[in-house]
Design an enzyme around this catalytic site. Structure first.
Site, PDB file in Angstrom:
ATOM      1  N   HIS A 363       0.806  -1.217   0.000  1.00  0.00           N
ATOM      2  CA  HIS A 363       0.000   0.000   0.000  1.00  0.00           C
ATOM      3  C   HIS A 363       0.840   1.268   0.000  1.00  0.00           C
ATOM      4  CE1 HIS A 363      -3.270  -2.813   0.537  1.00  0.00           C
ATOM      5  NE2 HIS A 363      -3.928  -1.890  -0.123  1.00  0.00           N
ATOM      6  N   GLU A 604     -12.562  -9.269  -5.807  1.00  0.00           N
ATOM      7  CA  GLU A 604     -11.100  -9.343  -5.669  1.00  0.00           C
ATOM      8  C   GLU A 604     -10.630 -10.686  -5.125  1.00  0.00           C
ATOM      9  OE1 GLU A 604      -9.623  -6.174  -3.185  1.00  0.00           O
ATOM     10  OE2 GLU A 604     -11.281  -6.325  -1.773  1.00  0.00           O
ATOM     11  N   ASN A 627      -5.592  -6.000  -7.926  1.00  0.00           N
ATOM     12  CA  ASN A 627      -4.380  -6.197  -7.115  1.00  0.00           C
ATOM     13  C   ASN A 627      -4.519  -7.451  -6.270  1.00  0.00           C
ATOM     14  OD1 ASN A 627      -3.854  -3.672  -8.080  1.00  0.00           O
ATOM     15  ND2 ASN A 627      -4.313  -2.612  -6.176  1.00  0.00           N
ATOM     16  N   ASP A 628      -5.619  -7.505  -5.537  1.00  0.00           N
ATOM     17  CA  ASP A 628      -5.805  -8.690  -4.700  1.00  0.00           C
ATOM     18  C   ASP A 628      -6.181  -9.904  -5.535  1.00  0.00           C
ATOM     19  OD1 ASP A 628      -5.182  -8.098  -2.002  1.00  0.00           O
ATOM     20  OD2 ASP A 628      -6.835  -6.673  -2.007  1.00  0.00           O
ATOM     21  N   CYS A 675     -10.684  -1.208 -10.557  1.00  0.00           N
ATOM     22  CA  CYS A 675      -9.963  -0.159  -9.811  1.00  0.00           C
ATOM     23  C   CYS A 675      -8.609  -0.640  -9.305  1.00  0.00           C
ATOM     24  CB  CYS A 675     -10.813   0.343  -8.655  1.00  0.00           C
ATOM     25  SG  CYS A 675     -11.247  -0.927  -7.479  1.00  0.00           S
TER      26      CYS A 675
HETATM   27  C1  PEP Z   1      -7.329  -4.204  -5.265  1.00  0.00           C
HETATM   28  O1  PEP Z   1      -7.147  -5.147  -4.492  1.00  0.00           O
HETATM   29  O2  PEP Z   1      -7.168  -4.282  -6.488  1.00  0.00           O
HETATM   30  C2  PEP Z   1      -7.728  -2.886  -4.734  1.00  0.00           C
HETATM   31  C3  PEP Z   1      -8.066  -1.925  -5.554  1.00  0.00           C
HETATM   32  O3  PEP Z   1      -7.707  -2.713  -3.405  1.00  0.00           O
HETATM   33  P1  PEP Z   1      -6.382  -2.532  -2.522  1.00  0.00           P
HETATM   34  O4  PEP Z   1      -5.223  -2.368  -3.439  1.00  0.00           O
HETATM   35  O5  PEP Z   1      -6.618  -1.339  -1.670  1.00  0.00           O
HETATM   36  O6  PEP Z   1      -6.322  -3.793  -1.733  1.00  0.00           O
HETATM   37 MG    MG Z   2      -7.922  -5.066  -2.477  1.00  0.00          MG
END
Ligand code: PEP
Ligand code: MG
Length: 757
Positions: A363, A604, A627-628, A675
């Site tokens: 993050h 996710e 991402n996840d 996202c």
């Molecule tokens: C993701 O997991 O893609 C996401 C947008 O959330 P974060 O990166 O905050 O876990």
């Molecule tokens: Mg996430």
């Protein structure tokens, strides 16, 4: 055997530099294997040779002077094949290369094992014996195990030398590159400012004392404060423990005496170190010495030293709250950067970020991308605590840190920085143009936000909405849970600034790598544990306060959407929706004119992918968190630099999942966006629009680059590219195909843009 191994590794770990480490290795291994010779050859890539760096048993004069060309001799063979060679009579082997200076002609038995770190052969560890005999299996296994354990230590010691501008064999060197992974694209040159968490002896960087006498005086005051504390403890224990045990405190106190540890620290300060650094150095030396002792009682004394010195350190840090001075071109370096460290630096001074731990998907890296600061993560071999004040180049494109840059390299990077600035200026003209493909297909570019500064920047870049407001960011920067009113104010700012455009607020997503300092979650597998919606459903009071704050903040604006993170089943959606409805009813009963907002979920987790249809029936929109999703589909911890090369959103499995979600959601007639970070990767964005995603939410810093690429491609070309990609079975090949398509579209200057790999 295990014990012997452990002791050798501890000893080597305690060595002050590379040469001492190697000397310990050769002497300890020779002793443990009762062999006649033990030597270490290290690769010096400045001269492309394996240099005999240390030996016990060969002629001393040869050490440091004798070297073998790459591939030459048995040492070269071991290094080339990265495999051990065990010979009864080495001179009979065709690759045997006799080095006269070493006097090795009398030794026949030869066992060489490679020293491998991160797949690269650093050198070769060799044992030799006069008698013609093969080293037995046990000896071979011992040497292999030892070499594997020592590789990291040797790499670290080499890196420390390289920082000083010296190659393993003592040559002057420049342009020393340390590999990490890209955290945020871009290049910068600046001066390292090392920051570290307080009161941890192992994390104190080397710094020069500003005024040696004052530093000694300050240390003496802190020392006497600890003495006072210990004496009080001693008195307090009277009658509570046996007199004999109470005497231990006296022993403890003596350790701090002027002729013991205290004196050593003072001596080091006199040599120019600041008090904290001197204390940490002396403490670590003693701790390591004690830890390697064979006697259990003495080994335990390591803990006493650590404890005592931490107490002194506490005073040193308490009394002198370290005020970090941030230079104008600060490259912020830490073992583990945190969002808090990052925001402490005045924005105008922050030029680059380097974290030894973490990866491009941590993050803190996401925050760095939001702020547009070149960042390299996971630079595991970087001797970061030696870097304070040094000039560094941060290459956020390649994921590399360079120290001791030569003039030539510095100039090359200055050129890249100039190009970078020109590119950004060149994109300015796109701000007010619509994001549509060359054949008129309209796509919507939204932004991900966390801080208010992101909002301002996003509006400036022409963002059409907020696809993800990470509400945990203000929580992370606070010292306790923000109250309902405080949250209302924060949320209102974002809603107001974007009104009438939609703002998607995600409910608190903590756990995993996002720990709130005031709400610690200790788990063995945090990413598979108590995270996101799982936490907030277990704490309805936290969830409800947040929902109430969001609803109150949206009064009169009505541009709020609420999104739920980490959904793995329909029950979680049901429970969360119940709580949202309850909060809404309460506010209405309180007489507030709130509007019930659209509710959505993040897709996710792989489980959510396969339940897209079911989830779509329960909510108003879905958004993919790639991402996840990548992390969970590929079973690759998004934070772990060791496996960062396996993390790729271009993996065919990830692309299939993404295609599946958008198709399913569209069948249900539900708006679907993405996202995750890949939405901001210009190449990935092309694949995503071809799949059918028409809302891409990204960091503001990448928005114009994505717009530029989309505007220069037709939907037909994007679909052809997707078709081609879906027939490839390797992430790297897909990445190359995408790069080529961008090249053909004439936007290859954007290829360097932030990558999701
Ligand atoms: C993701 O997991 O893609 C996401 C947008 O959330 P974060 O990166 O905050 O876990
Ligand atoms: Mg996430």
């Amino acid at each position: 055997m295990l014990d012997q191994l452990r002791r050798i590794v501890q000893k080597v770990n305690a060595a002050k530099d590379l040469q001492s480490a190697l000397n310990i290795i050769v002497s300890r291994v020779r002793e443990s294997l009762s062999t006649q010779v033990c030597s270490v050859y290290l690769l010096d890539s400045d001269i492309n040779c394996h240099v005999l760096m240390a030996s016990e048993g060969l002629n001393e004069e040869a050490v440091g002077h004798v070297s073998l060309e790459l591939g030459e001799g048995l040492v070269g063979l071991v290094a080339k094949h990265a495999e051990p060679i065990n010979l009864q009579d080495a001179p009979l082997h065709p690759s045997y290369h006799y080095l006269k200076e070493t006097g090795e002609e009398e030794f026949h038995a030869f066992l060489g094992v490679p020293i491998i770190h991160h797949r690269a052969v650093l050198g070769v560890l060799v044992v030799q014996h006069e008698v013609r005999r093969r080293f037995d299996e046990g000896e071979e296994a011992f040497l292999i195990t030892l070499s594997a354990q020592l590789a990291g230590v040797i790499a670290h010691a080499e890196a420390t030398g390289a920082i000083e501008g010296i190659s393993p064999s003592g040559q002057k060197t420049s342009d020393t590159a340390f590999a990490g992974v890209s955290g945020s694209s871009g290049v910068s040159i600046g001066e390292a400012v090392v920051v570290f968490p307080h009161a941890d002896l192992s994390l104190i960087p080397d710094r020069r004392a500003k005024n040696i006498d004052k530093e000694i005086e300050f240390f003496a005051t802190c020392l006497s404060a600890v003495r006072g504390d210990m004496a009080k403890l001693h008195d307090k224990l009277a009658g509570q423990v046996a007199e004999e045990e109470r005497q231990l405190f006296n022993v403890y106190l003596h350790m701090l005496d002027d002729d013991a540890l205290g004196n050593e620290v003072v001596e080091r300060i006199k040599m120019g170190s600041w008090a904290q650094g001197a204390l940490a150095y002396v403490a670590n030396e003693h701790v390591q010495k004690f830890e390697t002792m064979n006697d259990d009682y003495l080994s335990e004394r390591a803990i006493d030293v650590k404890d005592l010195c931490s107490r002194v350190l506490f005073y040193l840090q308490e009394k002198e709250t370290i005020k970090t001075e941030y230079v104008d071109n600060t490259i912020l370096v830490s073992e583990e950067l945190t969002p808090g460290m990052l925001v402490e630096v005045p924005k105008a001074k922050l030029k680059g970020l380097i974290s030894v731990k973490g990866s491009g998907n941590s993050h803190v890296a996401i925050l760095a991308r939001t702020m547009g600061i070149p960042t390299v993560m996971g630079v595991v071999d970087l001797p970061y605590n030696q870097l304070d004040g040094r000039e560094l180049i941060v290459d956020g494109y390649k994921g590399e840190v360079i120290s001791n840059p030569s003039d030539q390299l510095r100039n090359r990077y200055l050129e890249i920085i100039k190009e970078q600035d020109q590119l950004i200026q060149g994109l300015e003209g796109l701000k007010d143009l619509p994001c549509e493909t060359s054949d008129g297909h309209r796509v919507h570019l939204w932004v991900n936000t966390g801080l208010m500064s992101d909002v301002m920047q996003s509006l400036d870049q022409g963002a059409e909405g907020i696809g993800l407001f990470r509400t945990e960011v203000p929580f992370l920067l606070s010292e306790r849970f923000p109250s309902e009113q405080e949250q209302t104010d924060i949320y209102r700012e974002q809603l107001l600034a974007f009104s009438p455009k939609l703002v998607t607020m995600r409910t608190l997503d903590v756990g995993g790598d996002k720990a709130l300092p005031y709400f610690p979650i200790e788990e063995a597998n945090p990413f598979l544990g108590w995270r996101g919606i799982r936490v907030t459903l277990d704490h309805p009071e936290i969830f409800t306060a947040q929902i109430r704050a969001m609803l109150r903040a949206s009064i009169g604006l009505e541009n709020l959407q609420i999104m739920l993170p980490m959904i793995s089943n329909v029950n979680e959606v049901n429970s969360a929706t119940q709580l949202i409805k309850k909060a809404y009813r309460e506010l209405v009963q309180e007489g507030l004119e709130v509007k019930y907002p659209p509710i959505g979920v993040m897709i996710e987790l792989p489980a959510a992918v396969y339940q897209t249809r079911a989830l779509c029936k329960m909510v108003d929109f879905v958004s993919v968190g790639s991402n996840d999703l990548t992390q969970y589909l590929l079973a690759v911890d998004r934070n772990n630099p060791r496996v960062a090369n396996l993390y790729s959103a271009f993996h065919p499995a990830v692309l299939s999942a993404l295609q599946f979600v958008v198709t399913e959601a569209r069948t249900e007639g539900i708006p679907v966006s993405i996202c995750g970070e890949m939405a901001g990767d210009p190449g990935a964005a092309v694949l995503l629009i071809a799949m059918g995603y028409d809302v891409l939410s990204m960091n503001a810093t990448t928005l114009l680059k994505v717009k530029s690429v989309i505007r220069s491609m037709s939907m037909e070309a994007a679909q052809d590219l997707l078709d081609q990609a879906m027939h490839l079975d390797d992430a790297q090949m897909i990445r190359s195909a995408v790069d080529l398509a961008l090249y053909n579209a004439g936007v290859d200057r954007l290829l360097r843009s932030s990558r999701t790999n």
